[in-house]
Motif scaffolding. Structure first.
Motif, mmCIF file in Angstrom:
data_model
loop_
_atom_site.group_PDB
_atom_site.id
_atom_site.type_symbol
_atom_site.label_atom_id
_atom_site.label_comp_id
_atom_site.label_asym_id
_atom_site.label_seq_id
_atom_site.Cartn_x
_atom_site.Cartn_y
_atom_site.Cartn_z
ATOM 1 N N LYS A 142 8.741 41.681 66.387
ATOM 2 C CA LYS A 142 9.519 41.433 65.170
ATOM 3 C C LYS A 142 8.691 41.700 63.922
ATOM 4 O O LYS A 142 9.181 42.208 62.916
ATOM 5 N N ILE A 143 7.398 41.356 64.001
ATOM 6 C CA ILE A 143 6.523 41.552 62.840
ATOM 7 C C ILE A 143 6.382 43.035 62.521
ATOM 8 O O ILE A 143 6.466 43.452 61.370
ATOM 9 N N LEU A 144 6.186 43.863 63.568
ATOM 10 C CA LEU A 144 6.068 45.303 63.331
ATOM 11 C C LEU A 144 7.373 45.862 62.793
ATOM 12 O O LEU A 144 7.376 46.730 61.927
ATOM 13 N N GLY A 145 8.496 45.329 63.302
ATOM 14 C CA GLY A 145 9.791 45.773 62.785
ATOM 15 C C GLY A 145 9.929 45.429 61.320
ATOM 16 O O GLY A 145 10.395 46.237 60.512
ATOM 17 N N ASN A 146 9.510 44.215 60.941
ATOM 18 C CA ASN A 146 9.560 43.813 59.538
ATOM 19 C C ASN A 146 8.663 44.689 58.684
ATOM 20 O O ASN A 146 8.998 45.028 57.550
ATOM 21 N N LYS A 147 7.489 45.034 59.232
ATOM 22 C CA LYS A 147 6.568 45.875 58.461
ATOM 23 C C LYS A 147 7.177 47.256 58.234
ATOM 24 O O LYS A 147 7.070 47.833 57.151
ATOM 25 N N ARG A 148 7.823 47.790 59.249
ATOM 26 C CA ARG A 148 8.481 49.081 59.076
ATOM 27 C C ARG A 148 9.567 48.976 58.019
ATOM 28 O O ARG A 148 9.714 49.850 57.160
ATOM 29 N N ASN A 149 10.351 47.874 58.069
ATOM 30 C CA ASN A 149 11.401 47.688 57.069
ATOM 31 C C ASN A 149 10.808 47.553 55.677
ATOM 32 O O ASN A 149 11.327 48.092 54.702
ATOM 33 N N ALA A 150 9.691 46.799 55.606
ATOM 34 C CA ALA A 150 9.075 46.555 54.299
ATOM 35 C C ALA A 150 8.571 47.841 53.668
ATOM 36 O O ALA A 150 8.581 47.986 52.450
ATOM 37 N N GLU A 342 6.813 39.454 51.922
ATOM 38 C CA GLU A 342 6.175 40.253 52.979
ATOM 39 C C GLU A 342 5.941 41.689 52.510
ATOM 40 O O GLU A 342 4.849 42.247 52.694
ATOM 41 N N ALA A 343 6.969 42.305 51.892
ATOM 42 C CA ALA A 343 6.829 43.686 51.427
ATOM 43 C C ALA A 343 5.713 43.812 50.394
ATOM 44 O O ALA A 343 4.910 44.750 50.430
#
Length: 507
Positions: A142-150, A342-343
């Motif tokens: 989930k963290i990597l997914g959030n980083k990609r989104n960010a 986060e972003a």
């Protein structure tokens, strides 16, 4: 796209090629993770350090030869890798099956080992990979997914403003700014300290027909004397007041461009009256002068949300407020902008790394902790905290404990208590599991002899027995051994099976 990484550090080219061909055949080209192969452990660790949280597992050779023909042990890099991210599994691969090598690997923190001369070593590699990737995806997916989104979900409208945000509220702000930038109407930006009002004002100018003109700014809090702020804005003639010199004001200087008036709610009554007159007539008369000059300037005001309240209390001229408020854009606080902490963390940490030539990373739990803070100073406060952590934290990974030590943030832990307790419980379980697995490996290599296992671990036999008892393995083992003895005359086989039961219990 960022995916989990599986890293092989092996100095024999033929083995690297064998791993590459075999695993690509097994997993295909559309696999959900990446392979990386390195012949030099220093190079591999340097690549891991750049972003250690997408590394699931490392397969490490036992011996390496440097360019100067010096022998280097792969196990000497395990602690460094674990320090970058203790969740990375490190698997030693070696043809050396001596007890001394095993003891060295265990002492340095290896999670598992594979012998090269084993017929099943490629099968074991795939098994260990699958296990590590399953664990990795559960914790970091989930963290990597959030980083990609960010990093990829910033809209084109927001990019035009040259700000960082993935929040829907800021998309609305961006649309308003871009639409209003084509007009000459005054803009009133309402937002708390640190929300980026000047960045947005500059974006409105750069996306307008006045973009080739100048962009001037004035902070109304810097001038306590009414005559001085009037002089700054409208200009002055020599001798108009004590110390006055002939001066061209910002309104004239910004003609053809944009003037940004920050903290407009700090304008005193005299300056408010002069501004109101200017907005009505678009003429400038310098302090102490009589001549009036027509100027063509676009005005963007910024104020805190209390401005409307000041108007209602007659502390700010209503007529001026409504003329400033031809287009009003409210900028939300950081705490109300979903996903932006986060972003912005990723943006600021990457920028500091580029500026300082460093390779700092934020541990995922650190980002979660920063998301709990309400950020009264908004984006500017977050930026300053990241800058401070990058300077003061000596390690490459910034942990939650560093935030508490250097961040000077009063984080309300009432919502976080359960999370932190779970984290500590999880850590204790992991440590207990590692200790038990360490004892299991030593016991198995020691041919299920307690004295030999204690020797492998380099501890007294009594200490070994005490630790087995303290970890709660003894009773479980005795029970399983007794069950196996009833059906098998081979005590050693029964003991081995009992260890397998323990391992299954742990997994």
């Amino acid at each position: 796209m960022e995916m989990p990484r599986v890293i092989f550090i092996e100095d024999e080219q033929c083995l690297r090629e064998t791993y590459d061909i075999t695993l690509k055949r097994a997993y295909g080209e559309n696999r959900a993770f990446n392979f990386e192969f390195y012949s030099n452990p220093d190079e591999a660790v340097a690549e891991i350090r750049k972003f250690p949280f997408n590394v699931a597992i490392v397969f490490m050779d036992h011996h390496f030869r440097t360019d100067s023909d010096k022998l280097v042990l792969g196990s000497s890099y395990i602690k460094e890798i674990k320090k970058l991210n203790h969740h990375i599994e490190v698997i030693m691969i070696s043809g050396d099956n001596s007890n001394e090598s095993l003891q060295l690997w265990l002492k340095n923190g290896a999670d598992k080992f594979i012998y090269k001369d084993s017929d099943s070593n490629l099968t074991k590699i795939q098994i260990f990979m699958n296990q590590a990737l399953t664990t990795f995806n559960a914790k970091f997916g989930k963290i990597l997914g959030n980083k990609r989104n960010a990093t990829h979900a910033i809209s084109e409208s927001i990019r035009k403003l040259k700000i960082v945000s993935v929040a829907p509220q800021m998309e609305t702000v961006a649309q308003l700014v871009l639409q209003s930038s084509k007009s000459n109407h005054s803009i009133l930006l309402i937002g708390d300290t640190g929300t980026g009002k000047e960045l947005i004002a500059r974006a409105a100018h750069e996306n307008s027909n006045r973009s080739k003109g100048v962009f001037k700014t004035i902070d109304c809090t810097q001038f306590k004397n009414s005559q001085i702020i009037q002089s700054e804005l409208f200009g002055s003639e020599k001798g108009a007041f004590t110390g006055a010199e002939h001066k061209v004001g910002l309104l004239e200087l910004a003609s053809g461009g944009t003037l940004f008036i920050d903290e407009a709610h700090h304008l005193d009554s005299s300056a408010q009256a002069m501004f109101l007159r200017f907005l009505q007539e678009r003429k400038v008369r310098r302090v102490g002068g009589s001549a009036e000059t027509m100027v063509d300037v676009r005005l963007i005001f910024a104020a805190k949300p209390l401005l409307k309240e000041m108007v209602e209390k007659n502390e700010f001229l209503p007529d001026l407020y409504y003329r400033m408020n031809e287009i009003k854009i409210e900028i939300p606080s950081l705490k109300d902008r979903e996903g932006d902490v986060e972003a912005l963390c990723y943006f600021f940490i990457n920028r500091e790394n580029e500026r300082n030539g460093s390779q700092k990373n934020l541990f995922p739990d650190t980002i979660r902790l920063l998301q709990k803070y309400n950020w009264p100073g908004n984006v500017r406060e977050l930026e300053n905290v990241i800058k401070k952590l990058c300077v003061l934290v000596q390690d490459s990974t910034i942990l939650p404990e560093h935030v508490f030590k250097y961040g000077e943030l009063k984080i309300d832990m009432s919502d976080d208590d359960v999370h932190m307790i779970k984290t500590f419980d999880e850590l204790e379980r992991e440590q207990k599991k590692q200790k038990i697995e360490l004892i299991m490996r030593a016991y198995r290599i020691g041919n299920y002899n307690q004295a030999e296992a204690a020797r492998i671990l380099d501890i007294p036999r009594k200490t070994f027995a005490n630790r087995v008892k303290a970890l709660g393995i003894e009773q479980l083992m005795d029970k399983k051994i007794e069950e196996e003895r009833n059906g098998s005359p081979n005590t050693k086989d029964a003991l081995k099976k009992s260890w397998d039961v323990v391992k299954a219990f742990l997994d």
